[in-house]
Structures are given as C-alpha cells and as structure tokens.
Design a protein around this motif. Structure first.
Motif, mmCIF file in Angstrom:
data_model
loop_
_atom_site.group_PDB
_atom_site.id
_atom_site.type_symbol
_atom_site.label_atom_id
_atom_site.label_comp_id
_atom_site.label_asym_id
_atom_site.label_seq_id
_atom_site.Cartn_x
_atom_site.Cartn_y
_atom_site.Cartn_z
ATOM 1 N N UNK A 191 -31.315 14.244 44.845
ATOM 2 C CA UNK A 191 -30.481 14.726 43.462
ATOM 3 C C UNK A 191 -30.162 13.491 42.548
ATOM 4 N N UNK A 192 -30.990 13.986 42.113
ATOM 5 C CA UNK A 192 -31.147 12.932 40.837
ATOM 6 C C UNK A 192 -29.803 12.450 39.981
ATOM 7 N N UNK A 193 -28.927 12.922 40.468
ATOM 8 C CA UNK A 193 -27.661 12.577 39.091
ATOM 9 C C UNK A 193 -27.376 11.595 39.908
ATOM 10 N N UNK A 194 -26.991 11.564 41.521
ATOM 11 C CA UNK A 194 -26.582 10.851 42.149
ATOM 12 C C UNK A 194 -27.331 9.221 42.294
ATOM 13 N N UNK A 195 -28.544 9.526 42.667
ATOM 14 C CA UNK A 195 -28.737 8.035 43.465
ATOM 15 C C UNK A 195 -29.561 7.295 41.543
ATOM 16 N N UNK A 196 -29.767 6.429 42.085
ATOM 17 C CA UNK A 196 -30.246 5.272 40.839
ATOM 18 C C UNK A 196 -31.820 5.782 40.818
ATOM 19 N N UNK A 197 -32.656 6.374 40.731
ATOM 20 C CA UNK A 197 -34.227 7.014 40.069
ATOM 21 C C UNK A 197 -33.477 7.738 39.014
ATOM 22 N N UNK A 198 -35.030 7.419 39.116
ATOM 23 C CA UNK A 198 -34.729 8.719 36.747
ATOM 24 C C UNK A 198 -36.377 9.285 36.922
ATOM 25 N N UNK A 199 -36.511 10.063 35.932
ATOM 26 C CA UNK A 199 -37.347 10.826 35.780
ATOM 27 C C UNK A 199 -37.634 11.170 34.253
ATOM 28 N N UNK A 200 -39.271 10.992 33.932
ATOM 29 C CA UNK A 200 -39.281 11.218 32.495
ATOM 30 C C UNK A 200 -38.451 12.523 31.786
ATOM 31 N N UNK A 201 -38.614 13.109 31.033
ATOM 32 C CA UNK A 201 -37.088 13.325 30.370
ATOM 33 C C UNK A 201 -37.806 13.577 29.222
ATOM 34 N N UNK A 202 -38.136 15.085 28.780
ATOM 35 C CA UNK A 202 -38.853 15.007 27.342
ATOM 36 C C UNK A 202 -38.219 16.476 26.699
ATOM 37 N N UNK A 203 -37.358 16.067 25.612
ATOM 38 C CA UNK A 203 -37.203 17.570 24.806
ATOM 39 C C UNK A 203 -37.700 17.239 23.002
ATOM 40 N N UNK A 204 -37.060 18.524 22.701
ATOM 41 C CA UNK A 204 -38.247 18.828 21.707
ATOM 42 C C UNK A 204 -36.453 19.636 20.541
ATOM 43 N N UNK A 205 -36.666 18.863 19.213
ATOM 44 C CA UNK A 205 -35.754 18.808 18.230
ATOM 45 C C UNK A 205 -35.624 20.154 17.217
ATOM 46 N N UNK A 206 -36.105 21.279 17.176
ATOM 47 C CA UNK A 206 -36.523 21.867 15.978
ATOM 48 C C UNK A 206 -35.270 22.324 15.589
ATOM 49 N N UNK A 207 -36.340 22.277 13.847
ATOM 50 C CA UNK A 207 -35.437 22.521 12.698
ATOM 51 C C UNK A 207 -34.482 21.527 12.082
ATOM 52 N N UNK A 208 -35.634 20.693 11.996
ATOM 53 C CA UNK A 208 -34.092 19.558 11.807
ATOM 54 C C UNK A 208 -34.428 19.840 10.031
ATOM 55 N N UNK A 209 -33.273 19.204 9.166
ATOM 56 C CA UNK A 209 -33.034 19.349 8.050
ATOM 57 C C UNK A 209 -32.244 17.828 7.797
ATOM 58 N N UNK A 210 -32.830 16.948 6.598
ATOM 59 C CA UNK A 210 -32.200 15.667 6.444
ATOM 60 C C UNK A 210 -31.594 16.729 5.135
ATOM 61 N N UNK A 211 -30.601 15.698 5.132
ATOM 62 C CA UNK A 211 -30.125 16.563 3.585
ATOM 63 C C UNK A 211 -30.473 15.610 2.915
ATOM 64 N N UNK A 212 -30.203 15.193 1.719
ATOM 65 C CA UNK A 212 -29.932 14.628 0.240
ATOM 66 C C UNK A 212 -30.165 13.084 0.822
ATOM 67 N N UNK A 213 -28.810 12.486 1.816
ATOM 68 C CA UNK A 213 -28.514 11.384 1.839
ATOM 69 C C UNK A 213 -29.677 10.672 2.514
ATOM 70 N N UNK A 214 -30.779 11.500 3.566
ATOM 71 C CA UNK A 214 -31.797 11.238 4.600
ATOM 72 C C UNK A 214 -31.102 11.475 5.930
ATOM 73 N N UNK A 215 -29.803 11.899 6.006
ATOM 74 C CA UNK A 215 -29.202 12.199 7.215
ATOM 75 C C UNK A 215 -29.559 13.500 7.858
ATOM 76 N N UNK A 216 -29.779 13.215 9.021
ATOM 77 C CA UNK A 216 -30.375 14.450 10.194
ATOM 78 C C UNK A 216 -29.286 15.651 11.234
ATOM 79 N N UNK A 217 -28.541 14.065 11.913
ATOM 80 C CA UNK A 217 -27.669 14.264 12.926
ATOM 81 C C UNK A 217 -27.967 13.723 13.711
#
Length: 170
Positions: free
Chosen positions: A22-48
């Motif tokens: 169970x990766x949520x219990x012990x201290x090992x970890x695995x690599x993760x990959x996350x896609x962030x789709x449709x990011x819109x930056x406002x006119x001040x450069x904030x993307x969230x």
C-alpha cells in the motif's frame, strides 16, 4: 530442533508482517504523471493553482513540461521554465511553475503580459512529472545514471514511468 523451527517461524512472521504494498501507508513512492489540460493564463499571467490529490514525500521533485507540438506522431514536451524573447533579444515572458507538497501553480512571468498572444496564453497543455527523490530502487539500473531532465521521454525511460494512463486535470 523443534525450538529452532519455532524460532525461525516467529522471526519469519515478524519479518513478513512489516511488508506492505500500500503506497499510502509505507514510505516508498512511485513516479506520477499528471496532464493539466486547457490552461488559460489571465492578462496578469495567472494560470491557477491545482492540487496533486496526494502529498509529496520529502525529496520528491516536480518537473513541468508544456506541449509545444507533435513530431512523428509524438507530443513534443518542452520543459518549464520556457522563455520567449523579443526580436531584439530581450525577454518577453516565461512560462513558470512552483509547487508545495500538496499543490502546484502555473504562471507567466515577464513584462506587458497583457500583450502575450492568445494562442500562447489560452488552451495550453502541461504535463507534470513527480520524480521520486527517496526511493532509488525504482530507477531503471540499465540506463546511464545521467538523465537530461529537459527531455520528457528520457525522464520517463529513466524512472520506468508508464505514461499510457496519465491522471487528467482540467
């Protein structure tokens, strides 16, 4: 002889009771990959700011890439920070990010961000890769220890990352 067998049985029971997958219990970890789709930056450069959905372990490293095209049927991922320049060589703006152990932020840094063209400010796609910093046992030992972190495909090969089922954030 009976005592020795009993002793080995007890030691074996204690040794194996500490193992878990169970990766949520012990201290090992695995690599993760996350896609962030449709990011819109406002006119001040904030993307969230977005949450990982889990907590990073101490030592984990976050890498960010922006989809910049397609070549030979594969997405071209450019590592962040990624800087754009005016024709005279001065800096126009940079895609940047930062992270904590529970979230990350995408933003633009530069001057006159309200002049960044819409095609570079809206509908952007990013890929976030969490590289384990505490468990070197998952590293593909057959690959040279040096890795070019600017090359997304070299990173996933180095850390044995299966990117066929990437977590999606919108």
């Amino acid at each position: 002889m009976k005592r020795i067998v009993t002793l080995f049985a007890i030691i074996g029971l204690i040794a194996f009771s500490g193992c878990t997958t169970d990766d949520n219990v012990d201290s090992d970890t695995i690599a993760e990959v996350i896609d962030v789709n449709n990011v819109n930056f406002d006119l001040n450069g904030n993307g969230g700011v977005r949450r990982f959905g889990f907590t990073l372990f101490q030592g984990d490293v976050v890498l960010a890439y922006r989809a910049t095209g397609v070549e030979n049927g594969r997405t071209v991922w450019t590592q962040i920070p990624e800087t754009y320049y005016y024709d005279d060589g001065t800096q126009y703006f940079t895609y940047k990010f930062n992270f904590t152990d529970v979230d990350f932020e995408l933003y633009l840094d530069g001057f006159e961000l309200n002049t960044v063209p819409a095609n570079l400010r809206t509908g952007q796609k990013f890929r976030i890769v969490i590289v384990p910093g505490t468990n070197p046992s998952i590293i593909n030992k057959s690959v040279n220890n040096k890795v070019d972190y600017s090359d997304y495909y070299a990173v996933i090969k180095r850390y044995n990352i299966n990117d066929s089922n990437v977590k999606q954030l919108n």
